[in-house]
Scaffold this active site. Structure first.
Site, PDB file in Angstrom:
ATOM      1  N   GLY A  64       0.808  -1.215   0.000  1.00  0.00           N
ATOM      2  CA  GLY A  64       0.000   0.000   0.000  1.00  0.00           C
ATOM      3  C   GLY A  64       0.835   1.256   0.000  1.00  0.00           C
ATOM      4  CB  VAL A 152       6.816  -5.115  -2.053  1.00  0.00           C
ATOM      5  CG1 VAL A 152       5.433  -5.684  -1.776  1.00  0.00           C
ATOM      6  CG2 VAL A 152       7.576  -5.984  -3.049  1.00  0.00           C
ATOM      7  CB  ALA A 202      10.831  11.348 -12.693  1.00  0.00           C
ATOM      8  CG  HIS A 326      -9.918  36.132  -2.502  1.00  0.00           C
ATOM      9  ND1 HIS A 326     -10.126  35.041  -1.687  1.00  0.00           N
ATOM     10  CD2 HIS A 326     -11.156  36.630  -2.800  1.00  0.00           C
ATOM     11  CE1 HIS A 326     -11.424  34.893  -1.484  1.00  0.00           C
ATOM     12  NE2 HIS A 326     -12.071  35.845  -2.152  1.00  0.00           N
TER      13      HIS A 326
END
Length: 350
Positions: A64, A152, A202, A326
């Site tokens: 995971g 993994v 990368a 904003h």
């Protein structure tokens, strides 16, 4: 084959070359497991996962981490039933737990089945179906899988280089040892990218390649990177740079933390993507920025501002005093810097 010679295998046979300087950039490849050896059909790596011609109805992912969750998210959105097995206590080990909780919740909303502190024991055929056995804290469970994706870790592509013949030295895990100019133990052989070790990014490899090329060209440069950002392309995204809160605490640092949810930011509300937050870690006394974690919309884009701030030694005061337009998502960075100073406007100060 020697300190300044190499041999290349071509269709017509072997060919020898000599060089003044050389760069090793052979990259890395995914690692498999004893019970799940890659066969390119049933048990696959990330390479094959990106080349599948059909969406697998049932996809089991072992690991995971970043690659597993990125690809798992992709296939879950295409309709696959995805099961993720992670041996550690949380998904994305080493990542801010607050950020991981948000991503985990959203993965489950996509229908992904997640098992942490669990281990895939093996796979077997049962009545024409492939079954993966998973040992969980609650006991042994079995899940159907049309494809098993193993994510993994990675290992360097150095085992067939025979670079030791050129005097190149390796670390205990097979990575090539280099200095800050990316030189190996042979001063005319350089190495960059996955072959020199983590993080396997990368943009890190690109930067190393540029430094090595400039050194070969005679420029007095070295790899001097104070802040290396990382992005995880789940939904929502996670991006980090510098120290995380747990790392700063483990170092015994006195810190101040600012945290602002995207739900407090107008632009996020207007787009409907407001799940997540910005978290800044700063030195308690000097207020110098130490690290940042962003989980939420466009996190991979937003992290660059904080990477620059870290490289320049900026404080959260500098960030808070920088006017942000904003309504935009980067306002969350300014607001979080204000929160770290106890001066936030749209969230309660702590």
């Amino acid at each position: 084959t020697g300190p300044n010679t190499l041999q290349i295998r071509r269709a017509g046979g072997l060919e020898d070359f000599s060089f003044t300087d050389a760069i090793i950039a052979t990259g890395g490849r995914p690692s498999d497991l004893p019970s799940f050896r890659f066969d390119g059909l049933m048990v696959i790596s990330t390479k094959e996962a990106l080349e599948l011609e059909r969406t697998p109805p049932n996809l089991a992912i072992i690991g995971g981490g970043v690659s597993g969750l990125e690809i798992g998210t992709f296939y879950a959105k295409l309709g696959s039933r995805v099961v993720v097995t992670e041996i550690m206590e949380q998904l994305l080990p080493g990542t801010d737990p607050d950020a991981v909780r948000i991503v985990t919740r959203n993965l489950q909303k996509l229908g992904m089945e997640i098992h942490v502190k669990s281990q895939a024991r093996g796979w077997r055929e049962d009545k024409g179906q492939t079954i993966v056995d998973i040992v969980t804290p609650e006991g042994l469970i079995a899940r159907r899988a049309d494809i098993v994706l193993v994510t993994v870790g990675r290992r360097p592509n150095t085992d067939e280089l025979h670079a030791e013949k050129a005097g190149v030295q390796f670390g205990p895990r097979g990575h090539i040892q280099v200095d800050r100019q990316l030189r190996t133990s042979n001063p005319h052989v350089f190495a960059v990218g996955d072959v020199v070790g983590p993080p396997f990014l990368a943009h890190k490899a690109t930067k190393e390649g540029l430094v090595a090329a400039e050194v070969i060209a005679g420029h007095p440069v070295e790899l001097d990177v104070h802040a290396m950002p990382a992005a995880i392309f789940t939904d929502p995204e996670i991006a980090t740079v510098g120290l995380q809160e747990s790392e700063a605490a483990a170092q015994g640092r006195k810190i101040r933390v600012g945290k602002v949810p995207f739900a407090a930011i107008g632009r996020a509300l207007t787009t409907g993507e407001y799940d997540g937050f910005v978290k800044l870690i700063a030195d308690a006394d000097t207020k110098i920025l130490l690290g940042a974690t962003i989980v939420g919309p466009d996190a991979s884009d937003l992290i660059s501002e904080l990477t620059l701030a870290l490289e320049m030694g900026a404080s959260v005061t500098d960030i808070a005093l920088t006017v942000h337009p904003h309504p935009t998502l980067p306002e969350a960075i300014m607001e979080t810097a204000e929160a770290a100073l106890g001066q936030a406007i749209h969230v309660l100060n702590r």
